[in-house]
Design an enzyme around this catalytic site. Structure first.
Site, PDB file in Angstrom:
ATOM      1  N   GLY A  11     -10.216  65.413  81.869  1.00  0.00           N
ATOM      2  CA  GLY A  11      -9.782  65.763  83.400  1.00  0.00           C
ATOM      3  C   GLY A  11      -9.037  64.431  83.769  1.00  0.00           C
ATOM      4  O   GLY A  11      -9.438  63.412  83.203  1.00  0.00           O
ATOM      5  N   CYS A  12      -8.396  64.552  84.936  1.00  0.00           N
ATOM      6  CA  CYS A  12      -7.605  63.308  84.888  1.00  0.00           C
ATOM      7  C   CYS A  12      -7.029  63.115  86.189  1.00  0.00           C
ATOM      8  O   CYS A  12      -7.242  64.105  87.172  1.00  0.00           O
ATOM      9  CB  CYS A  12      -6.392  63.043  84.103  1.00  0.00           C
ATOM     10  SG  CYS A  12      -6.689  63.216  82.500  1.00  0.00           S
ATOM     11  N   ALA A  13      -6.661  61.831  86.510  1.00  0.00           N
ATOM     12  CA  ALA A  13      -5.809  61.564  87.891  1.00  0.00           C
ATOM     13  C   ALA A  13      -4.309  61.001  87.419  1.00  0.00           C
ATOM     14  O   ALA A  13      -4.373  60.543  86.425  1.00  0.00           O
ATOM     15  CB  ALA A  13      -6.321  60.472  88.672  1.00  0.00           C
ATOM     16  N   ASN A 208      -2.998  65.965  83.328  1.00  0.00           N
ATOM     17  CA  ASN A 208      -4.357  66.338  83.688  1.00  0.00           C
ATOM     18  C   ASN A 208      -4.333  67.629  83.357  1.00  0.00           C
ATOM     19  O   ASN A 208      -3.723  68.747  83.768  1.00  0.00           O
ATOM     20  CB  ASN A 208      -4.484  66.180  85.426  1.00  0.00           C
ATOM     21  CG  ASN A 208      -5.589  66.746  85.682  1.00  0.00           C
ATOM     22  OD1 ASN A 208      -6.603  66.854  84.945  1.00  0.00           O
ATOM     23  ND2 ASN A 208      -5.458  66.787  87.165  1.00  0.00           N
TER      24      ASN A 208
END
Lengths: 362, 501
Positions: A11-13, A208
């Site tokens: 998951g990410c920003a 993401n």
């Protein structure tokens, strides 16, 4: 175990800023933006790409390379000397930050292909360079080229993005476009090469999501000479964009219609000319359709593209203020650096936002 | 009794408390296994004539009938089983080759049953096909090598001829002759309603069925029966049959007794002559000859139709496929060793060829290694039994599957494997008018449409579970598959990991 030996989903920003007039600004801005989304990362990877930062070397490929050990550096430099003229080389300046440890050797080279070698290869300069990057990353043990474009550079490490920014002294660079990534992988990457952005030539991707089409995409792109050594989504997306844009000559808009193709039911409602073109693109490049959640920001020489998956299964906000465009996973990451944008919107799934520099810039 | 008699394999069990001697069983059985005894007004049965097709069981109004496997047995012997012994008796009696029908029934591994599918959770949402679009449309055919643009920069349509399907399933080749007119018409109607294609097989195309041309693949096989200009140009695609999974290496033989009336006309051969399809095409002794036939057919149809080359899955199938991909073919159909047939020598059916799963995986891999996978589409056949088999075949690398046996089962076939007798009680594999009449093509069409509609729902559910909302992202997506109970070599060939990895 290290990244590349297993599939690592994250998951990410993500965040990106571009000045359409090509005005250069400090890298501190992007660090401030991504720092707001601290909770979207877990300290196992952060990074930035910066465009327009090497004006004095703008005609040379800037290779940023991680070395696990000195032998790797020796072997890699031997390869570079055989294939390129080395205009300049240096360590990439860093500062000690308690949160960032176990750094590899991090070097930067400004290169231009050796004219005789290039002529012998019968390749154009960019393809020659790509092949050299892939050769190093797959055959020189302990060396990893993580940035290879002109007048741009990628900076990445294990850690939270704001710490990575401080580590690389990003505030000292000035560019017209930056993208940032904070990573939340489900597994420990084990080394810095796994952090994002992922870049090839001047194409860099921050991403993401977790694409469900991964293996279909990977097996297709590997048919065209790419080698997915990291087993990450970002890597395969970067290769797809490079292949479609550089090798097949598709426009970025057309690329959006391939990788986040409209549904057939939507295509059927379009006017005939558009319908035929969309059907052609979906059919001709069907194995490069990307499914599953993603939001990506692709940086390239002279612009930036932001794109969501067809169902918009990941958040992504775009804003505009004057000649500056902002893209981020969360609105807060834009508000923190520009509290009063002229316009703010959530692009639809599959609707690419493509920003290019106004003519003549930079 | 003489040595050639053996006790029947299946017994007809009749519950006389229920039997009302209505004689339905007698009328329904073309094998004449049932008989009415007027002396005591009771039904009798000859088990020796029963093929276990269940026609009588299905029609018995009082549920008085069932067919059971006999417990009569030879002395147990792990080497000399009853089947081997009986086959020797038969051959000692007849001096002939044993004949069988339908696919290989022997206990070889079914790899589809050793492969499991993935589902997404946490990091990637599954997608509900009832709420979100879930796309199953596929195009078959070669894809363009290069993008060309006109003077305004718009992309030119340089797409080679394609087949568009609403879902990745087609009905595989079954000739008019091997199956009945009504069975053929059922397939044609269903293909049209479903937006998919059916395949004429090598028996020509009955003139009434030309109206389904847009959903028809016409076959050109080694006998060239029924091939003419209108036949080729009336179809959506043309298939050259080089081989068949049920009988690799040999041809076909429709006995003269079946070459009557419409069949003789459609095949364009005189009534009563045997229709013999030679083992090889006698104008194709090598790959360059195949190329000539591919281009002859393209010339004949003005390069407007994709050409399919169908081969049996045999040991060097990936090398063959690679050659075919370079021979101008648009689509390669691979038929696994469990594929069905109206008649095949038993030894060939049971001992020649390889499983479709392995053949498919290795062909897909080879074409990718050579960078030519986008030059051809792959259709996999040879025992696709369910929506799950379809999903697994696509994930292994197929663009589409062919179903034959499954379609016949939908029409009532009980896999009694007696097609070669020509007395199919279900009106499918027969030309006897009274039997053919039993299969109504509107009813048959409805059943086929139902079957594939159900499969499509299942396929969409499984795709959605994997977080995939378009079938093209499933194609060759082997990370979605895991093997169970397979050895390293099998996993390597299938290109998949073991469950738990």
């Amino acid at each position: 175990m290290r990244e590349g030996m297993f599939r690592n989903v994250s998951g990410c920003a993500i965040s990106g800023i571009i000045s359409k007039s090509g005005k250069r600004f400090s890298g501190q801005t992007i660090v401030d933006s991504v720092a707001v989304m601290h909770e979207r990362s877990n300290g196992l990877g952060g990074g930035f790409s910066a465009y327009g930062i090497y004006p004095e070397y703008k005609d040379y490929y800037a290779f940023h390379i991680f070395y696990d050990h000195k032998t790797a550096k020796r072997d890699c430099e031997e390869f570079l000397e055989e294939h390129f003229e080395i205009i300049n080389l240096s360590k990439i300046p860093t500062r000690k930050v308690p949160q960032i440890t176990d750094e590899p050797l991090i070097w930067r080279y400004f290169l231009t292909p050796l004219p005789t070698k290039l002529a012998d290869s019968q390749l154009d300069e960019r393809e020659y360079t790509v092949r050299c990057v892939i050769r190093i990353n797959t055959t020189v043990s302990g060396a990893h080229v993580f940035s290879s474009g002109k007048n741009m550079g990628v900076f990445k490490a294990m850690g939270y993005p704001e710490d990575v920014g401080r580590f690389y002294r990003l505030e000292e660079y000035e560019g017209y476009c930056f993208t940032a990534h904070g990573r939340y992988p489900t597994n420990t990457p084990g080394w810095w090469g796994g952090a994002h952005p992922f870049a090839l030539l001047d194409y860099s991707t921050v991403h993401n999501g977790e694409i469900s089409s991964y293996d279909a995409n990977r097996r297709t792109i590997e048919m065209y000479g790419y080698k997915c050594t990291l087993q990450t989504d970002t890597e395969v997306i970067t290769y797809i964009i490079d292949y479609l844009h550089r090798k097949k000559g598709l426009t970025l808009k057309e690329i959006c219609s391939v990788i986040a193709a409209p549904f057939w039911s939507d295509i059927e409602r379009k006017p005939q000319e558009d319908r035929e073109e969309l059907e052609y693109l979906r059919n001709a490049f069907s194995p490069l359709l990307i499914t599953g959640p993603f939001s990506i920001i692709v940086g390239f020489e002279g612009g930036l593209m932001a794109l969501n998956d067809r169902l918009k299964l990941r958040s992504m906000v775009v804003a505009e203020k004057g000649d500056t465009v902002y893209v981020a996973s969360e609105e807060a990451a834009i508000r923190v650096i520009e509290n009063n944008p002229d316009k703010i919107w959530h692009p639809k799934g599959g609707e690419g936002v493509i920003i290019t520099l106004e003519k003549g810039n930079p | 009794m003489a040595v050639e008699f053996f006790y029947p394999e299946y017994e007809i069990v009749r519950n006389f408390d229920r039997c009302i001697a209505c004689r339905v069983c007698e009328r329904q059985c073309a094998n004449e296994a049932h008989e009415y005894r007027s002396e005591d007004k009771k039904m009798a049965a000859d088990d020796a004539k029963c093929v276990s097709c269940h026609r009588c069981v299905s029609f018995c109004p009082t549920r008085a009938l069932k067919i059971v496997k006999t417990d009569h047995t030879f002395r147990e012997n792990a080497n000399w089983d009853g089947k081997s012994i009986k086959e020797i008796y038969k051959q000692a009696e007849s001096g002939g080759v044993l004949l069988s029908s339908m696919g290989n029934p022997e206990k070889y591994p079914v790899y589809f049953d050793r492969i499991l599918l993935n589902a997404s959770q946490v990091t990637n949402p599954s997608i509900d096909p009832l709420r979100e679009p879930m796309e199953t449309r596929v195009f078959l055919g070669a894809k363009p090598e290069n993008i060309e643009r006109d003077e305004n920069g718009r992309i030119k349509n340089n797409m080679p001829p394609q087949i568009m399907l609403s879902m990745p399933v087609m009905f595989s080749a079954m000739s008019y002759g091997s199956i009945s007119y009504n069975a053929h018409e059922s397939l044609a109607k269903a293909a049209t309603e479903l937006g998919i294609l059916y395949n004429t097989g090598e028996g020509g195309l009955h003139e009434n069925l030309y109206r389904y041309g847009k959903n028809t693949i016409v076959q050109v096989a080694s006998g060239r029966f029924g091939v003419h200009k209108k036949y080729l140009s009336g179809a959506a695609a043309i298939e050259i049959k080089m081989g068949q999974g049920a009988k690799p290496g040999i041809g076909g033989h429709l006995p003269g007794t079946k070459i009557m009336g419409e069949i003789s006309k459609t095949r364009m051969i005189p009534e009563g002559t045997d229709a013999i399809s030679p083992a090889p095409h006698h104008d194709i002794y090598s790959i360059e000859d195949l190329r000539q036939l591919v281009y002859s057919l393209k010339e004949a149809t003005g390069y407007t139709k994709p050409v399919i080359v169908k081969v049996a899955a045999v040991h060097n199938v990936s090398a063959i496929a690679s050659g075919i991909a370079r021979s101008g073919a648009d689509i390669i159909a691979i038929d696994g060793f469990r594929g069905g047939t109206g008649a095949a020598p038993t030894r060939i059916r049971d001992h020649v060829g390889i499983p479709i799963e392995l053949a498919l995986a290795s062909v897909d891999k080879r074409l990718r290694e050579e960078g030519i996978r986008n030059r051809v589409s792959i259709v996999a056949g040879g025992s696709i039994r369910s929506g799950a088999d379809v999903v697994k075949a696509i994930a292994l690398g197929a663009d589409c599957v062919y179903i034959g046996t499954a379609a016949l089962v939908a029409l009532g076939c009980r896999l009694c494997r007696s097609c070669h007798t020509g007395r199919c009680n279900w009106g499918i594999a027969t030309q006897r008018e009274d039997l053919v009449k039993r299969l109504n093509s509107d009813w048959g069409c409805k059943r086929l449409v139902n079957l594939l509609t159900a499969w499509k729902h299942e396929i969409m559910e499984m795709m959605g579970g994997m977080g995939i909302n378009s079938i093209e992202s499933l194609k060759g997506n082997r990370l979605m598959l895991r093997g169970v109970g397979l050895n390293e070599k099998e996993l390597e060939i299938l290109g998949i990991k073991h469950a738990g990895e």
